[in-house]
Write a protein that holds these residues in place. Structure first.
Motif, short mmCIF file in Angstrom:
data_model
loop_
_atom_site.label_atom_id
_atom_site.label_comp_id
_atom_site.label_asym_id
_atom_site.label_seq_id
_atom_site.Cartn_x
_atom_site.Cartn_y
_atom_site.Cartn_z
N GLU A 1 7.82 1.39 4.46
CA GLU A 1 7.98 0.89 3.09
C GLU A 1 6.65 0.45 2.48
OE1 GLU A 1 11.40 -1.70 2.49
OE2 GLU A 1 12.19 -0.98 4.41
N GLY A 2 5.59 0.48 3.24
CA GLY A 2 4.25 0.23 2.72
C GLY A 2 3.93 -1.22 2.42
N TYR A 3 4.17 -2.10 3.41
CA TYR A 3 3.74 -3.48 3.20
C TYR A 3 3.41 -4.15 4.54
CZ TYR A 3 8.54 -4.82 4.48
OH TYR A 3 9.74 -4.99 5.13
N SER A 4 2.63 -5.22 4.40
CA SER A 4 2.29 -6.07 5.54
C SER A 4 2.38 -7.51 5.07
CB SER A 4 0.87 -5.75 6.03
OG SER A 4 0.49 -6.63 7.07
N TYR A 5 2.87 -8.37 5.95
CA TYR A 5 2.92 -9.80 5.66
C TYR A 5 1.93 -10.53 6.56
CZ TYR A 5 7.47 -9.14 3.34
OH TYR A 5 8.49 -8.74 2.50
N LEU A 6 1.27 -11.52 5.98
CA LEU A 6 0.44 -12.42 6.78
C LEU A 6 1.10 -13.79 6.73
CD1 LEU A 6 -2.49 -12.21 8.20
CD2 LEU A 6 -3.14 -13.78 6.40
N TYR A 7 1.28 -14.40 7.90
CA TYR A 7 1.93 -15.71 8.00
C TYR A 7 0.94 -16.72 8.55
CZ TYR A 7 6.24 -12.90 8.00
OH TYR A 7 7.24 -12.00 7.69
N ILE A 8 0.98 -17.91 7.99
CA ILE A 8 0.21 -19.02 8.56
C ILE A 8 1.19 -20.16 8.83
CG2 ILE A 8 -1.69 -20.64 8.27
CD1 ILE A 8 -3.00 -18.66 6.38
N LYS A 9 1.23 -20.59 10.07
CA LYS A 9 2.16 -21.65 10.48
C LYS A 9 1.44 -22.99 10.48
CE LYS A 9 5.30 -22.58 14.30
NZ LYS A 9 5.75 -22.18 15.64
N GLY A 10 2.06 -24.02 9.90
CA GLY A 10 1.45 -25.35 9.94
C GLY A 10 0.05 -25.36 9.35
N SER A 11 -0.06 -25.01 8.05
CA SER A 11 -1.37 -24.85 7.40
C SER A 11 -2.26 -26.08 7.56
CB SER A 11 -1.16 -24.60 5.90
OG SER A 11 -0.33 -23.49 5.70
N GLN A 12 -3.54 -25.82 7.79
CA GLN A 12 -4.56 -26.85 7.91
C GLN A 12 -5.61 -26.62 6.82
OE1 GLN A 12 -4.35 -29.40 10.27
NE2 GLN A 12 -2.32 -28.48 10.47
N PHE B 1 0.86 -1.19 0.00
CA PHE B 1 0.00 0.00 0.00
C PHE B 1 0.90 1.24 0.00
CE2 PHE B 1 1.12 0.66 4.36
CZ PHE B 1 1.27 -0.61 4.87
N PRO B 2 0.35 2.41 -0.36
CA PRO B 2 1.18 3.62 -0.38
C PRO B 2 1.63 3.98 1.03
CG PRO B 2 -0.87 3.96 -1.57
CD PRO B 2 -1.01 2.66 -0.83
N SER B 3 2.93 4.11 1.23
CA SER B 3 3.44 4.42 2.57
C SER B 3 3.20 5.88 2.94
CB SER B 3 4.94 4.11 2.64
OG SER B 3 5.64 4.87 1.68
N SER B 4 2.97 6.71 1.93
CA SER B 4 2.83 8.15 2.19
C SER B 4 1.48 8.51 2.77
CB SER B 4 3.03 8.92 0.89
OG SER B 4 2.09 8.49 -0.07
N ASN B 5 0.54 7.60 2.71
CA ASN B 5 -0.82 7.92 3.12
C ASN B 5 -1.39 6.76 3.90
OD1 ASN B 5 -3.17 9.37 3.23
ND2 ASN B 5 -3.91 8.71 1.23
N PHE B 6 -0.94 6.61 5.13
CA PHE B 6 -1.31 5.42 5.89
C PHE B 6 -1.86 5.82 7.26
CE2 PHE B 6 -1.36 1.10 7.13
CZ PHE B 6 -1.10 1.12 8.48
N TYR B 7 -2.93 5.14 7.64
CA TYR B 7 -3.49 5.34 8.98
C TYR B 7 -3.68 4.01 9.70
CZ TYR B 7 -6.33 7.66 12.52
OH TYR B 7 -6.80 8.16 13.70
N ALA B 8 -4.16 3.00 8.97
CA ALA B 8 -4.38 1.68 9.57
C ALA B 8 -4.46 0.63 8.47
CB ALA B 8 -5.67 1.67 10.39
N LEU B 9 -4.29 -0.63 8.87
CA LEU B 9 -4.41 -1.74 7.91
C LEU B 9 -5.24 -2.84 8.55
CD1 LEU B 9 -3.12 -2.85 5.09
CD2 LEU B 9 -2.03 -4.43 6.64
N HIS B 10 -6.20 -3.34 7.77
CA HIS B 10 -7.05 -4.44 8.24
C HIS B 10 -6.72 -5.70 7.44
CE1 HIS B 10 -10.42 -1.90 10.15
NE2 HIS B 10 -9.50 -1.04 9.72
N TRP B 11 -6.76 -6.86 8.10
CA TRP B 11 -6.69 -8.15 7.43
C TRP B 11 -8.00 -8.89 7.71
CZ3 TRP B 11 -3.46 -10.15 3.91
CH2 TRP B 11 -2.16 -9.64 3.80
N TYR B 12 -8.54 -9.49 6.63
CA TYR B 12 -9.76 -10.27 6.75
C TYR B 12 -9.56 -11.64 6.12
CZ TYR B 12 -12.56 -6.26 8.19
OH TYR B 12 -13.07 -5.20 8.87
N ARG B 13 -10.31 -12.60 6.62
CA ARG B 13 -10.29 -13.95 6.08
C ARG B 13 -11.69 -14.21 5.53
NH1 ARG B 13 -11.57 -18.74 8.63
NH2 ARG B 13 -10.49 -20.56 7.81
N TRP B 14 -11.77 -14.69 4.27
CA TRP B 14 -13.08 -14.86 3.64
C TRP B 14 -13.18 -16.26 3.06
CZ3 TRP B 14 -15.19 -11.05 -0.63
CH2 TRP B 14 -16.55 -11.29 -0.81
N GLU B 15 -13.96 -17.09 3.75
CA GLU B 15 -14.18 -18.45 3.27
C GLU B 15 -15.32 -18.44 2.25
OE1 GLU B 15 -14.18 -21.89 6.12
OE2 GLU B 15 -14.11 -20.23 7.56
#
Lengths: 112, 115
Positions: free
Chosen positions: A70-81, A25-39
């Motif tokens: 730098e304008g990024y977020s990582y999502l990690y999943i350990k031991g995927s099910q 996402f643009p690093s110059s214009n940031f306030y918050a970041l949401h992550w969602y999971r959609w089955e």
């Protein structure tokens, strides 16, 4: 409206392996970041809301990190099910009056 | 189950018609958000209401309008419907008015098909 990119678009992972994916996402214009999971056939479910640079959040086997400089977020999943199979959406918020901007998501498929 | 309810679940109508989608937020939540999910687009934010007043506006067409009532339920009105309005419409709610930092809880959605 922010320009948000998620990669990869889709991902096949063997059960038991760990995986991660990116939201940019643009690093110059940031306030918050949401992550969602959609089955499939359900509605999006909130995972994390992150605001601070260096933030790290965890929920069970899922964790996320945030780099606002730098304008990024990582999502990690350990031991995927198999139940981790879903589309993972990120949505940055730039602080304006135009709400969240959702990325197109990373479609994760866990293969038994 | 997020606690957000939406009715109807499915709606089939013809071009040119008008429909109303209804959303009841989680108990205690003051904000309601509307989103559109069409085949070729991601989740698009339409509009947010907080305690009865419009708080934020996204890509909402002029043919669409929304309101939030004193009991905090919300309605999204779609008029002069076109084929391209066929989509899944989600409502979400949060307990405050800060859409940037509030966790949003999504309802099950209304699938609109315009023929």
């Amino acid at each position: 409206i922010l320009n948000v990119e998620q990669s990869p678009q889709s991902l096949h992972v063997q059960e038991g392996d760990s995986t991660n994916f990116t939201c940019s996402f643009p690093s110059s214009n940031f306030y918050a970041l949401h992550w969602y999971r959609w089955e499939t056939a359900k509605s999006p479910e909130a995972l994390f809301v992150m605001t601070l640079n260096g933030d790290e959040k965890k929920k069970g086997r899922i964790s996320a990190t945030l780099n606002t400089k730098e304008g990024y977020s990582y999502l990690y999943i350990k031991g995927s099910q198999p139940e981790d199979s879903a589309t993972y959406l990120c949505a940055p918020f730039g602080g304006g009056a135009d709400g969240l901007t959702f990325g197109k998501g990373t479609h994760l498929i866990i293969q038994p | 189950d997020s606690g957000v309810t939406q009715t109807p679940k499915h709606l089939i109508t013809a071009t040119g018609q008008r429909v109303t989608l209804r959303c009841s937020p989680r108990s205690g939540d003051l904000s309601v958000y509307w989103y559109q999910q069409s085949l070729d687009q991601g989740l698009q934010f339409l509009i947010q209401y907080y305690n009865g007043e419009e708080r934020a506006k996204g890509n909402i067409l002029e043919r669409f309008s929304a309101q939030q009532f004193p009991d905090l339920h919300s309605e999204l009105n779609l008029s002069s419907l076109e084929l391209g309005d066929s989509a899944l419409y989600f409502c979400a709610s949060s307990n405050r008015g800060r859409s940037g930092t509030d966790t949003q809880y999504f309802g099950p959605g209304t699938r609109l098909t315009v023929l």
